[in-house]
Design a protein around this motif. Structure first.
Motif, PDB file in Angstrom:
ATOM      1  N   UNK A  46       0.831  -1.203   0.000  1.00 64.67           N
ATOM      2  CA  UNK A  46       0.000   0.000   0.000  1.00 64.67           C
ATOM      3  C   UNK A  46       0.865   1.253   0.000  1.00 64.67           C
ATOM      4  N   UNK A  47       1.993   1.181   0.690  1.00 62.92           N
ATOM      5  CA  UNK A  47       2.905   2.323   0.714  1.00 62.92           C
ATOM      6  C   UNK A  47       3.467   2.594  -0.677  1.00 62.92           C
ATOM      7  N   UNK A  48       3.809   1.504  -1.399  1.00 61.00           N
ATOM      8  CA  UNK A  48       4.340   1.666  -2.742  1.00 61.00           C
ATOM      9  C   UNK A  48       3.281   2.211  -3.692  1.00 61.00           C
ATOM     10  N   UNK A  49       2.044   1.734  -3.548  1.00 62.85           N
ATOM     11  CA  UNK A  49       0.951   2.245  -4.373  1.00 62.85           C
ATOM     12  C   UNK A  49       0.757   3.736  -4.152  1.00 62.85           C
ATOM     13  N   UNK A  50       0.838   4.174  -2.921  1.00 66.99           N
ATOM     14  CA  UNK A  50       0.677   5.594  -2.596  1.00 66.99           C
ATOM     15  C   UNK A  50       1.846   6.413  -3.148  1.00 66.99           C
ATOM     16  N   UNK A 109       0.087   7.130 -10.214  1.00 63.60           N
ATOM     17  CA  UNK A 109       0.175   7.959 -11.432  1.00 63.60           C
ATOM     18  C   UNK A 109      -0.377   9.363 -11.247  1.00 63.60           C
ATOM     19  N   UNK A 110      -0.710   9.731 -10.019  1.00 63.98           N
ATOM     20  CA  UNK A 110      -1.172  11.087  -9.708  1.00 63.98           C
ATOM     21  C   UNK A 110      -0.535  11.518  -8.402  1.00 63.98           C
ATOM     22  N   UNK A 111      -0.633  12.808  -8.109  1.00 67.39           N
ATOM     23  CA  UNK A 111      -0.059  13.320  -6.882  1.00 67.39           C
ATOM     24  C   UNK A 111      -1.024  13.217  -5.712  1.00 67.39           C
TER      25      UNK A 111
END
Length: 451
Positions: free
Chosen positions: A37-41, A45-47
């Motif tokens: 989940x940390x990597x996804x955050x 592809x957006x800020x």
């Protein structure tokens, strides 16, 4: 958006594929889907960023930091969200975005520009939502930022498509038909864009008659003329009218920037001169980013003039309005008095807004009494080509025209001037905006309208 907390051993929830993961079969496919989940955050592809209610940045993801060219330690706990915005964006954030967000709890799809560390600008679309606790109290603000550079490129593509369609009109019949369809589609887009740059109607102002008109010289161009009338609070009202240099989507973008900037500046600055100085700074900053633009403008405020004390000891009924205004390179306003006198109201020393780093603007003022009307207009009216030899209409002709009308109310004046413009036929080669403010001969509450 803040991802779930880490597990007790310090690793984020949701396993990652490691060296010992199965290399084949369903287990390997399942492992590939179990992103941290940390990597996804962090690499979305957006800020993403989370701020306290006062705007202080508490968390920001790597994607947005990369776009801006900033280091995390220079941002978290040190900057506010508004610090990431351009000057015009900060004005809009403070006067519109932040108040609406705290009132509504959510605001989405707002077009802003972020400042990059290299001085460049990043057009983005911003969506923010207020997180509340179980007790309903607001805790923090979560914001999502989308890169809108492709949207800007699309606007440029529209302009290129129109130019190609005009050239194609001189070729074969099939190409002419294709070009015509494209031109009609573009007209619809430009007409919609033009309407978005003007107020849908003028607000009702006690004891004041207000009317406005916009004349489009060509449906194939987005004009840069603009006007507005808006409340300032405490029975005061702000107004402005002006003309941006140039046409097309770029001029329309600057027109929108000017309207938001002037609204905020007239509200917060002590006088119209200060408002024009603020606008000058914003335009010069915008020009430094690669799109230099300037404009002519008249801006001011209306304050009621009381006729005397009322029977209950109050301030009495409005007997007119004191007008304080300043101009920047704009044609002078025309004052039509109740006794039939007509005169131009000069604004000496006013230079084009956005040209000089430290321009000189000079304010002036009048009292608009019952039966008086003030006419503001852009140069599309006085520079329209009329008569033999395509001579310009001119300020003297407008003065004589007004002398034959005075005294006249705002609505009738705007209607008559609009008929004059339509009577010029193809003579006006520039858009024209008209705004009239008049005090009725008797006290009334007349809603303003746009003709």
């Amino acid at each position: 958006m803040i991802p779930p907390e880490a597990d007790g051993d310090g690793s984020p929830r949701g396993g990652e594929v490691g060296a010992d993961s199965p290399a084949h079969g369903p287990e390997a496919f399942t492992a590939l889907l179990e992103d941290s989940a940390e990597d996804l955050y962090e690499h979305a592809p957006c800020g993403y960023l989370s701020t306290l209610l006062d705007g202080e940045i508490a968390r920001i993801n790597g994607t947005l930091l990369g776009w801006l060219g900033l280091a995390r330690e220079d941002v978290v706990g040190r900057m506010r969200f508004s610090d990431l915005l351009t000057v015009g964006g900060r004005l809009y954030h403070e006067t519109h975005f932040a108040p609406l967000l705290l009132m509504q709890g959510e605001i989405s799809g707002i077009a802003l520009e972020l400042r990059r560390s290299d001085g460049g600008r990043l057009p983005v679309l911003v969506t923010s939502k207020v997180k509340t606790g179980t007790d309903g109290r607001q805790q923090l603000i979560r914001t999502t930022v989308f890169d809108a550079r492709e949207r800007r490129a699309y606007e440029n593509e529209l302009l290129r498509a129109r130019l190609e369609a005009e050239k194609a009109a001189t070729t074969a019949e099939r190409e002419r038909e294709t070009a015509e369809r494209e031109r009609l589609r573009l007209r619809e887009v430009l007409a919609t864009l033009q309407r978005s740059l003007l107020p849908p109607s003028l607000p009702p102002v006690p004891n004041l008659e207000a009317a406005a008109y916009y004349h489009t010289a060509s449906p194939d161009h987005v004009g840069g003329d603009f006007y507005d009338l808006f409340p300032l609070g405490e029975e005061r009202w702000g107004f402005f009218l002006g003309d941006v240099c140039g046409k097309g989507p770029e001029a329309a973008a600057v027109t929108s920037l000017i309207r938001y900037t002037l609204r905020a500046a007239v509200l917060h600055e002590p006088d119209a001169v200060g408002a024009l100085r603020s606008l000058n700074g914003v335009l010069r900053e915008h020009g430094a980013a690669g799109d230099p633009r300037h404009c002519t403008v008249i801006a001011g405020s209306l304050s009621p003039v009381r006729t005397g004390e009322s029977a209950d000891g109050g301030h009495g009924a409005p007997g007119g309005y004191e007008i304080r205004l300043a101009g920047g390179g704009h044609p002078p306003a025309l004052l039509l008095r109740s006794d039939g006198r007509v005169e131009y109201l000069p604004t000496p020393g006013g230079v084009l807004v956005g040209i000089l780093p430290d321009p000189r603007f000079v304010g002036t003022g009048i009292v608009l009494r019952p039966g008086d009307t003030l006419l503001l207009y852009t140069d599309g009216l006085t520079e329209a080509r009329v008569g033999p030899g395509s001579a310009r209409y001119g300020e003297q002709a407008l003065l004589s025209f007004a002398e034959n009308l005075a005294p006249v109310g705002a609505e009738r004046l705007v209607g008559t001037v609009s008929d004059l413009l339509e009577g010029f036929g193809p003579g006006p080669d520039d858009d024209t905006a008209i705004l009239a403010l008049g005090v009725p001969p008797h006290r009334a509450h007349t809603p303003g309208r746009r003709i």
